[in-house]
Design a protein around this motif. Structure first.
Motif, mmCIF file in Angstrom:
data_model
loop_
_atom_site.group_PDB
_atom_site.id
_atom_site.type_symbol
_atom_site.label_atom_id
_atom_site.label_comp_id
_atom_site.label_asym_id
_atom_site.label_seq_id
_atom_site.Cartn_x
_atom_site.Cartn_y
_atom_site.Cartn_z
ATOM 1 N N VAL A 177 -2.439 -9.818 14.110
ATOM 2 C CA VAL A 177 -2.953 -11.079 13.576
ATOM 3 C C VAL A 177 -2.134 -11.457 12.340
ATOM 4 C CG1 VAL A 177 -4.991 -12.312 12.741
ATOM 5 C CG2 VAL A 177 -5.249 -10.464 14.429
ATOM 6 N N GLU A 178 -1.228 -12.406 12.511
ATOM 7 C CA GLU A 178 -0.250 -12.740 11.487
ATOM 8 C C GLU A 178 -0.907 -13.183 10.182
ATOM 9 O OE1 GLU A 178 3.280 -12.890 9.680
ATOM 10 O OE2 GLU A 178 2.949 -12.210 11.734
ATOM 11 N N GLU A 179 -1.957 -14.028 10.284
ATOM 12 C CA GLU A 179 -2.538 -14.611 9.074
ATOM 13 C C GLU A 179 -3.298 -13.606 8.215
ATOM 14 O OE1 GLU A 179 -5.150 -15.998 12.610
ATOM 15 O OE2 GLU A 179 -3.058 -15.500 12.204
ATOM 16 N N LEU A 180 -3.512 -12.380 8.728
ATOM 17 C CA LEU A 180 -4.236 -11.378 7.958
ATOM 18 C C LEU A 180 -3.331 -10.327 7.327
ATOM 19 C CD1 LEU A 180 -7.312 -10.681 10.303
ATOM 20 C CD2 LEU A 180 -7.238 -12.138 8.258
ATOM 21 N N GLN A 181 -2.037 -10.428 7.530
ATOM 22 C CA GLN A 181 -1.127 -9.362 7.100
ATOM 23 C C GLN A 181 -1.063 -9.174 5.588
ATOM 24 O OE1 GLN A 181 0.172 -7.312 9.582
ATOM 25 N NE2 GLN A 181 -1.307 -8.636 10.628
ATOM 26 N N ASN A 182 -1.424 -10.199 4.837
ATOM 27 C CA ASN A 182 -1.377 -10.079 3.370
ATOM 28 C C ASN A 182 -2.707 -9.629 2.773
ATOM 29 O OD1 ASN A 182 1.097 -11.236 3.897
ATOM 30 N ND2 ASN A 182 1.049 -12.640 2.175
ATOM 31 N N GLY A 183 -3.672 -9.321 3.623
ATOM 32 C CA GLY A 183 -4.993 -8.953 3.126
ATOM 33 C C GLY A 183 -5.109 -7.491 2.744
ATOM 34 N N VAL B 144 0.840 -1.204 0.000
ATOM 35 C CA VAL B 144 0.000 0.000 0.000
ATOM 36 C C VAL B 144 0.872 1.250 0.000
ATOM 37 C CG1 VAL B 144 -1.622 1.352 1.396
ATOM 38 C CG2 VAL B 144 -2.024 -1.089 1.031
ATOM 39 N N ARG B 145 1.948 1.232 0.793
ATOM 40 C CA ARG B 145 2.841 2.405 0.841
ATOM 41 C C ARG B 145 3.523 2.628 -0.501
ATOM 42 N NH1 ARG B 145 4.698 -0.225 5.691
ATOM 43 N NH2 ARG B 145 3.595 0.554 7.523
ATOM 44 N N GLN B 146 3.992 1.552 -1.133
ATOM 45 C CA GLN B 146 4.647 1.688 -2.433
ATOM 46 C C GLN B 146 3.684 2.244 -3.475
ATOM 47 O OE1 GLN B 146 6.394 -2.552 -2.037
ATOM 48 N NE2 GLN B 146 7.664 -1.589 -3.588
ATOM 49 N N LEU B 147 2.454 1.776 -3.449
ATOM 50 C CA LEU B 147 1.478 2.274 -4.412
ATOM 51 C C LEU B 147 1.094 3.728 -4.119
ATOM 52 C CD1 LEU B 147 -0.824 -0.859 -4.798
ATOM 53 C CD2 LEU B 147 0.991 -0.075 -6.314
ATOM 54 N N ALA B 148 1.058 4.095 -2.843
ATOM 55 C CA ALA B 148 0.783 5.489 -2.491
ATOM 56 C C ALA B 148 1.880 6.401 -3.032
ATOM 57 C CB ALA B 148 0.657 5.636 -0.983
ATOM 58 N N ASP B 149 3.116 5.920 -2.984
ATOM 59 C CA ASP B 149 4.231 6.695 -3.548
ATOM 60 C C ASP B 149 4.070 6.895 -5.052
ATOM 61 O OD1 ASP B 149 5.405 6.935 -1.065
ATOM 62 O OD2 ASP B 149 6.743 5.214 -1.336
ATOM 63 N N LYS B 150 3.331 5.982 -5.686
ATOM 64 C CA LYS B 150 3.065 6.091 -7.116
ATOM 65 C C LYS B 150 1.787 6.900 -7.397
ATOM 66 C CE LYS B 150 5.083 1.532 -8.168
ATOM 67 N NZ LYS B 150 6.127 1.972 -9.147
ATOM 68 N N GLY B 151 1.165 7.419 -6.321
ATOM 69 C CA GLY B 151 -0.041 8.207 -6.493
ATOM 70 C C GLY B 151 -1.305 7.383 -6.615
ATOM 71 N N ILE B 152 -1.297 6.164 -6.055
ATOM 72 C CA ILE B 152 -2.462 5.276 -6.108
ATOM 73 C C ILE B 152 -2.857 4.911 -4.685
ATOM 74 C CG2 ILE B 152 -3.378 3.068 -6.941
ATOM 75 C CD1 ILE B 152 -1.054 3.126 -9.018
ATOM 76 N N LEU B 153 -4.089 5.227 -4.304
ATOM 77 C CA LEU B 153 -4.590 4.855 -2.982
ATOM 78 C C LEU B 153 -5.295 3.510 -3.135
ATOM 79 C CD1 LEU B 153 -5.859 8.353 -1.840
ATOM 80 C CD2 LEU B 153 -3.658 7.262 -1.387
ATOM 81 N N ALA B 154 -4.551 2.437 -2.878
ATOM 82 C CA ALA B 154 -4.912 1.101 -3.349
ATOM 83 C C ALA B 154 -5.957 0.395 -2.508
ATOM 84 C CB ALA B 154 -3.656 0.231 -3.438
ATOM 85 N N GLY B 155 -6.201 0.831 -1.297
ATOM 86 C CA GLY B 155 -7.136 0.140 -0.424
ATOM 87 C C GLY B 155 -6.651 0.194 1.000
ATOM 88 N N VAL B 156 -7.305 -0.581 1.870
ATOM 89 C CA VAL B 156 -6.955 -0.616 3.282
ATOM 90 C C VAL B 156 -6.363 -1.985 3.598
ATOM 91 C CG1 VAL B 156 -7.825 -0.452 5.642
ATOM 92 C CG2 VAL B 156 -8.785 1.012 3.848
ATOM 93 N N SER B 157 -5.148 -2.014 4.112
ATOM 94 C CA SER B 157 -4.502 -3.283 4.444
ATOM 95 C C SER B 157 -5.080 -3.823 5.743
ATOM 96 C CB SER B 157 -2.988 -3.098 4.572
ATOM 97 O OG SER B 157 -2.682 -2.220 5.642
ATOM 98 N N LEU B 158 -5.317 -5.134 5.772
ATOM 99 C CA LEU B 158 -5.805 -5.751 6.997
ATOM 100 C C LEU B 158 -4.756 -5.706 8.099
ATOM 101 C CD1 LEU B 158 -7.804 -8.838 5.671
ATOM 102 C CD2 LEU B 158 -8.689 -6.682 6.569
ATOM 103 N N GLY B 159 -3.501 -5.598 7.733
ATOM 104 C CA GLY B 159 -2.447 -5.468 8.731
ATOM 105 C C GLY B 159 -2.566 -4.175 9.509
ATOM 106 N N ARG B 160 -3.109 -3.152 8.883
ATOM 107 C CA ARG B 160 -3.352 -1.893 9.577
ATOM 108 C C ARG B 160 -4.512 -2.039 10.560
ATOM 109 N NH1 ARG B 160 -5.113 3.803 6.632
ATOM 110 N NH2 ARG B 160 -5.365 5.025 8.515
ATOM 111 N N LEU B 161 -5.548 -2.772 10.165
ATOM 112 C CA LEU B 161 -6.715 -2.960 11.015
ATOM 113 C C LEU B 161 -6.488 -4.010 12.092
ATOM 114 C CD1 LEU B 161 -9.562 -2.905 8.327
ATOM 115 C CD2 LEU B 161 -8.804 -1.026 9.788
ATOM 116 N N TYR B 162 -5.660 -5.016 11.782
ATOM 117 C CA TYR B 162 -5.384 -6.114 12.723
ATOM 118 C C TYR B 162 -3.876 -6.315 12.831
ATOM 119 C CZ TYR B 162 -10.291 -7.144 11.674
ATOM 120 O OH TYR B 162 -11.645 -7.061 11.485
ATOM 121 N N PRO B 163 -3.166 -5.369 13.446
ATOM 122 C CA PRO B 163 -1.694 -5.427 13.445
ATOM 123 C C PRO B 163 -1.120 -6.659 14.129
ATOM 124 C CG PRO B 163 -2.511 -3.763 14.981
ATOM 125 C CD PRO B 163 -3.688 -4.201 14.171
#
Length: 452
Positions: A420-426, A399-418
């Motif tokens: 919870v390991e199994e959700l970090q790729n969501g 998400v950060r890399q895409l933001a640097d490209k000017g694209i707000l790609a979505g909300v990462s589950l890792g941000r919402l559930y820091p």
């Protein structure tokens, strides 16, 4: 001139009465890391109005507004087109102040608007009655849990893993002061919500079950069986709707047996506004109306037989004995409620259905395109305008890399559930009528590059 009516002795007497040694004792719940130890770095102690204006403008330019980039953020706050007529109408003098009318019968325009808003929300959510708005969706959710405790005389609420974690956090904060037991969970990368687990968890101590519809991962589930299971154990079903536009395409929660339906109305008329203010929705069945927080506006006739509007029910502590109050919410977000009501009126039922169709068709096309990218897996194929992708890499750096490209790609589950390991790729992706095919293709191409 500063207005400081209390002397140091007055303050010390007040602190002594509540058992605090100093004012700092009142802030013990605020983490030390969040407290300021001195002036804010980089800001001068004194500056002219012009200098402050220039400085704040420079800070504001660092933000990316929703309309300035391909935008796929959602997770409880959505970008929709708001007609210019909405802003024009809510700025009329009859409506511009959002303050509570303390002599309400004088404010007939405001009361009529509230009455129409209630009527629209009750129909939208599929319930008998709705109140005249609340702070926002998360506080409305807690008020529903608190109401369920009053109705059932029980103190255990079961919260679905698919409920927005911010809503769960607000409920946990409030439950500290009421003693309610909250049974919570986290979502899994499953195409289906946790309905069966919720049904199995209901017992004789359960006051309510709280589900989100669609849930935090975008999944949609018929809640009729869950409602039946709740009612069999004399518990209430609370449904949370964070995207009211979805109800132009899918069944209303009240029609499936939900006793209380709450949500966030920001999608219609209000706009993102960098985080607020928003407007809470609250509706329920008629038999529960006496326990509903907030206030109700009703239609009546005056002494001459002319149509008029009054506050029919208002059970906050300013209108009723404190121990009898159902809520202490004093602000009802009336201006935001007006904006939502105006937008819904302009759309009408047909327009809302067309808007919902545009959202769903666009989201379906976007999900198909993004699922073609190597390293991207679509978690569920049953959604409205928001869906979850499972990436081959951790989502937050992507998400950060895409933001640097000017694209707000979505909300990462890792941000919402820091934690919870199994959700970090969501990655939760939202698509509305404002999203173009070019936006989707830009996101897909950027994901192909970042995930390669």
């Amino acid at each position: 001139m500063r207005y400081l009516p209390l002397t140091p002795a007055d303050r010390q007497a007040m602190l002594g009465t509540i058992g605090a040694q100093s004012i700092d004792d009142l802030f013990v719940d605020v983490p030390e890391s969040a407290r300021l130890s001195g002036p804010i770095a980089g800001l001068p102690m004194h500056a002219s109005e012009l200098a402050v204006e220039r400085h704040m403008t420079a800070l504001a330019r660092k933000n990316i507004a929703a309309g300035e980039a391909p935008f796929f953020l959602g997770a409880g706050a959505y970008r929709h087109h708001v007609p210019a007529s909405v802003d024009h109408l809510i700025q009329r003098g009859e409506f511009l102040t959002a303050y509570t009318p303390y002599q309400p019968e004088i404010a007939q325009g405001t009361l009529q608007m509230m009455f129409e808003f209630q009527s629209q929300i009750a129909r939208l959510l599929g319930c008998d009655v709705a109140n005249a708005s609340m702070y926002d969706g998360s506080t409305a959710c807690w008020e529903a849990i608190s109401m369920a405790r009053r109705v059932t005389k029980r103190g255990k609420a079961i919260l679905s893993g698919g409920l927005h974690p911010h809503y769960v956090s607000v409920a946990k904060t409030m439950a500290r002061f009421t003693g309610d037991q909250l049974v919570t969970g986290v979502p899994t990368f499953s195409p289906e919500p946790d309905t069966l687990d919720l049904i199995n968890a209901i017992d004789a101590d359960t006051s309510c079950v709280v589900v989100q519809y669609p849930d935090i991962l975008g999944r949609i589930e018929d809640m009729s069986a869950l409602a039946d299971a709740c009612h069999a154990k004399k518990a209430l079903l609370i449904a949370v709707v964070t995207e009211p536009v979805a109800l132009g395409a899918i069944r209303a929660p009240g029609e499936m047996g939900a006793d209380i339906v709450v949500g966030e109305g920001q999608s219609l008329g209000v706009g993102l506004q960098f985080g607020g203010p928003y407007v809470g929705l609250f509706a329920c069945s008629e038999k529960l109306v006496r326990q509903m927080p907030g206030r109700l506006c009703g239609e009546t006739v005056d002494a001459s037989g002319k149509r008029g509007f009054v506050l029919t029910l208002s059970t906050r502590e300013q209108h009723i004995r404190r121990e009898k109050a159902t809520s202490n919410i004093c602000t009802s977000s009336v201006l935001c409620a007006l904006a939502m009501s105006v937008h819904m009126t302009l759309l009408g039922e047909k327009g809302l259905r067309q808007l919902a169709e545009l959202n769903h068709v666009g989201a379906s096309a976007a999900a198909d395109r993004l699922a073609e990218v190597d390293g991207v897996e679509l978690v569920t194929d049953r959604f409205f305008n928001e869906f979850t992708l499972k990436l081959s890499k951790e989502a937050r750096p992507v998400v950060r890399q895409l933001a640097d490209k000017g694209i707000l790609a979505g909300v990462s589950l890792g941000r919402l559930y820091p934690g919870v390991e199994e959700l970090q790729n969501g990655l939760v992706v939202a698509v509305t009528e404002t999203t173009t095919e070019e936006d989707v293709e830009t996101l897909a191409s950027a994901l192909e590059e970042v995930l390669a």
